[in-house]
Design a protein around this motif. Structure first.
Motif, PDB file in Angstrom:
ATOM      1  N   LEU A  33       0.804  -1.582   0.398  1.00 29.70           N
ATOM      2  CA  LEU A  33       0.068   0.448  -0.099  1.00 29.70           C
ATOM      3  C   LEU A  33       0.841   1.281  -0.026  1.00 29.70           C
ATOM      4  O   LEU A  33       2.189   1.598   0.847  1.00 29.70           O
ATOM      5  N   GLU A  91      -2.473   5.869   1.188  1.00 30.01           N
ATOM      6  CA  GLU A  91      -4.076   4.249   1.395  1.00 30.01           C
ATOM      7  C   GLU A  91      -3.924   4.320   2.255  1.00 30.01           C
ATOM      8  O   GLU A  91      -5.158   3.453   3.443  1.00 30.01           O
ATOM      9  N   THR A  92      -2.700   3.630   3.026  1.00 30.00           N
ATOM     10  CA  THR A  92      -2.362   3.697   4.514  1.00 30.00           C
ATOM     11  C   THR A  92      -3.377   4.306   4.999  1.00 30.00           C
ATOM     12  O   THR A  92      -4.063   3.994   6.241  1.00 30.00           O
ATOM     13  N   SER A 113      -7.190   4.422   4.802  1.00 28.58           N
ATOM     14  CA  SER A 113      -7.841   3.082   4.952  1.00 28.58           C
ATOM     15  C   SER A 113      -7.669   3.671   6.705  1.00 28.58           C
ATOM     16  O   SER A 113      -8.906   3.051   8.019  1.00 28.58           O
ATOM     17  N   GLU A 114      -6.771   3.598   7.783  1.00 30.00           N
ATOM     18  CA  GLU A 114      -7.282   4.456   8.891  1.00 30.00           C
ATOM     19  C   GLU A 114      -7.948   5.135   9.744  1.00 30.00           C
ATOM     20  O   GLU A 114      -8.352   5.066  10.793  1.00 30.00           O
ATOM     21  N   HIS A 122      -9.797  -6.930  -3.069  1.00 28.05           N
ATOM     22  CA  HIS A 122      -9.190  -5.895  -3.352  1.00 28.05           C
ATOM     23  C   HIS A 122      -7.916  -6.339  -4.532  1.00 28.05           C
ATOM     24  O   HIS A 122      -7.358  -7.497  -4.145  1.00 28.05           O
ATOM     25  N   TYR A 128     -11.006  -6.045   7.164  1.00 29.59           N
ATOM     26  CA  TYR A 128      -9.762  -6.027   6.205  1.00 29.59           C
ATOM     27  C   TYR A 128      -9.644  -4.304   4.768  1.00 29.59           C
ATOM     28  O   TYR A 128     -10.681  -4.557   5.160  1.00 29.59           O
ATOM     29  N   LEU A 129      -8.575  -3.671   5.695  1.00 32.01           N
ATOM     30  CA  LEU A 129      -8.992  -2.689   4.596  1.00 32.01           C
ATOM     31  C   LEU A 129      -9.516  -1.938   4.844  1.00 32.01           C
ATOM     32  O   LEU A 129     -10.298  -1.415   3.479  1.00 32.01           O
ATOM     33  N   CYS A 174     -11.116  -1.800   0.557  1.00 31.83           N
ATOM     34  CA  CYS A 174     -11.996  -2.799  -0.053  1.00 31.83           C
ATOM     35  C   CYS A 174     -13.354  -2.772  -0.421  1.00 31.83           C
ATOM     36  O   CYS A 174     -13.845  -2.474   0.212  1.00 31.83           O
TER      37      CYS A 174
END
Length: 395
Positions: A5, A9-10, A13-14, A277, A287-288, A292
Motif C-alpha cells: 500500500l 492508502e494506509t 484506511s486508518e 481488493h 480488512y482495509l 476494499c
C-alpha cells in the motif's frame, strides 16, 4: 495476504477505521454489521464508493460483464428494443435509467447497438453515488455520443424520478447494498455485529433477531451451531422503492446470487459476505476498510417478493448464460467478428466464454426482471415474448 500500500492508502484506511471505531464507542460498544458496511462503502469522502479509487477493470478490484465485452450490452438491447418501440409507438419518450453505471461501458455499448439498429433513444440517465465513477462515465459516454453523432440526452440524477416510464437497468448493484449478518447459537438467531477489542474491529454477537424479520427458510430448517448468514432488508427496501416509482416499463438487473432455499442452505455455513481488493477475494470484512469492496450474494426470492408487493406484474429469474444465449449474443458475435480470422475473433470468443461458461459468470450470475403495466406497450405481446426472457423461470 501480502499487499503493498502507499502511505496515502494506509492513512486513508486508518482514518476510516478510526471513524468506525468512534461510531462503535458512541453506540455503546457495538454496531450492526449493516452500519459498518454502510460506512466502509459509503462514508462521505472516505468509503470505498465515496472516495476516489480505481475500482473497475484490470487495474481495479473487480471486473464486470460490461467491462469484458460490448457484446453484453448489445445482447441486452434485444430485450430492451421491443419495450422502447412500444413507448415510441404510443408517442411517449423513450428512456433508459441505469443505476451504478461503472465506467460507462454498458451505457456506451447499449447506445452504440441501438444506433446500429437505427433506433433513436431520447434519454439515457444515470444514478451514481461514486464521484470518481460518475466522472469516468461522463467522459466515456460523452465520447460515445459524439462519435455516434447522437441526439440522446444523458444526465446524472440524484434519485429515481417518480412515475418513471421506461427501462431501468442495474448491473451488479444489489450485491453492494449494506446487509445485516446473523448467527445461529443455542437454537436462536442473533444479530452478528461489530465491536472493538484492543482497538481492532471484531465480530460480536448482539441481541436476538425478531422472529418476524426471519425468512421462512431460517425458521423451518436445522442449522449448525455458529452458522452465519445475511439478512437483506435495505436491498429489499430499495427494490420496493424502484418498483413503486416505475409507473410502466421494465426493470432488468444482473448480479450473483441464489433463490432463498439455496441461499440459506444448511451447508452454507459462513454466508456469502466477501471483500475484494485488487482482484483478490478476502474473507475478512474488516480488512482495509475504505480500500476494499464489500459484497454479498443476492437473495433473489425476497427481491422478487419485494417487487410484487409494489404491483409488479411479472418477475423472472434465469442464469446469465441462458439469458444471453436467448437474447442472441452468439449471432451478435458473428455480426461483429469473422470466425475465419482468429486474430480478431479470438478476443470475442474469449469474452463469450467468460460471460457464458458455468465455471465463469454463466451460472452464478443471474438475470432478474420484472414488468409493470407493460403489456399494453408491447403491441399484443407480453414480457414472456421478449428475447432473453422467453420461456424462462417465471417466479
Amino acid at each position: 495476504m501480502d499487499i503493498t500500500l502507499t502511505s496515502l492508502e494506509t492513512e486513508h484506511s486508518e482514518l476510516l477505521r478510526a471513524k468506525i471505531s468512534s461510531q462503535i464507542t458512541s453506540e455503546g460498544g457495538w454496531i450492526p454489521f449493516s452500519r459498518y458496511m454502510e460506512m466502509a462503502l459509503y462514508e462521505p469522502a472516505m468509503g470505498y464508493y465515496s472516495a476516489g479509487a480505481h475500482k473497475l477493470g484490470s487495474g481495479g478490484d473487480f471486473t464486470t460483464a460490461p467491462e469484458l465485452s460490448p457484446l453484453f450490452g448489445a445482447a441486452i438491447c434485444s430485450t430492451l428494443l421491443p419495450v422502447l418501440e412500444g413507448f415510441k409507438a404510443q408517442g411517449l419518450p423513450t428512456q433508459i435509467l441505469e443505476f451504478g453505471a461503472g465506467t460507462g461501458k454498458l451505457a456506451s455499448s447499449i447506445l452504440t447497438r441501438l444506433h446500429d439498429l437505427d433506433f433513436r433513444l431520447d434519454r439515457y440517465d444515470i444514478i451514481e453515488i461514486s464521484p470518481d465513477l460518475a466522472q469516468r462515465q461522463k467522459e466515456h459516454i460523452s465520447k460515445t455520443v459524439d462519435q455516434l453523432n447522437s441526439s440522446t440526452q444523458c444526465d446524472w440524477l440524484k434519485a429515481l424520478p417518480q412515475n418513471f416510464k421506461g427501462v431501468i437497468l442495474a448491473n451488479e448493484v444489489i450485491d453492494a447494498i449494506p446487509c445485516d449478518a446473523i448467527v445461529y447459537q443455542n437454537g436462536f438467531w442473533y444479530w452478528h455485529g461489530v465491536a472493538l477489542n484492543e482497538g481492532k474491529l471484531i465480530w460480536k454477537t448482539g441481541s436476538p433477531v425478531e422472529q418476524d424479520l426471519l425468512p421462512e427458510s431460517l425458521l423451518s430448517c436445522d442449522f449448525s451451531e455458529g452458522y452465519v448468514t445475511e439478512l437483506h432488508a435495505p436491498a429489499n427496501d430499495w427494490m420496493r422503492q424502484v418498483a413503486r416509482n416505475l409507473d410502466a416499463g421494465l426493470f432488468l438487473t444482473f448480479d450473483y446470487g441464489f433463490p432463498e432455499g439455496e441461499y440459506y442452505h444448511p451447508q452454507r455455513l459462513e454466508g456469502t459476505l466477501m471483500a475484494h481488493h485488487r482482484h483478490h477475494a478476502i474473507q475478512d470484512p474488516f480488512y482495509l476498510p475504505g480500500l476494499c469492496d464489500l459484497t454479498t450474494h443476492v437473495e433473489w426470492s425476497q427481491i422478487a417478493r419485494s417487487a410484487l408487493t409494489e404491483n409488479a406484474d411479472d418477475v423472472y429469474l434465469t442464469n446469465q448464460a441462458a439469458y444471453l444465449l436467448d437474447a442472441g449474443i452468439g449471432d451478435i458475435a458473428l455480426e461483429i467478428g469473422d470466425p475465419s480470422n482468429p486474430e480478431t475473433f479470438l478476443p470475442i470468443s474469449n469474452s463469450l466464454q467468460k460471460l457464458l461458461s458455468e465455471a465463469e459468470m454463466g451460472e452464478l450470475f443471474k438475470a432478474f426482471a420484472f414488468s409493470k403495466n407493460l403489456d399494453s406497450l408491447l403491441l399484443g405481446h407480453t414480457i414472456e415474448d421478449l428475447p432473453g426472457l422467453r420461456g424462462r423461470n417465471r417466479l
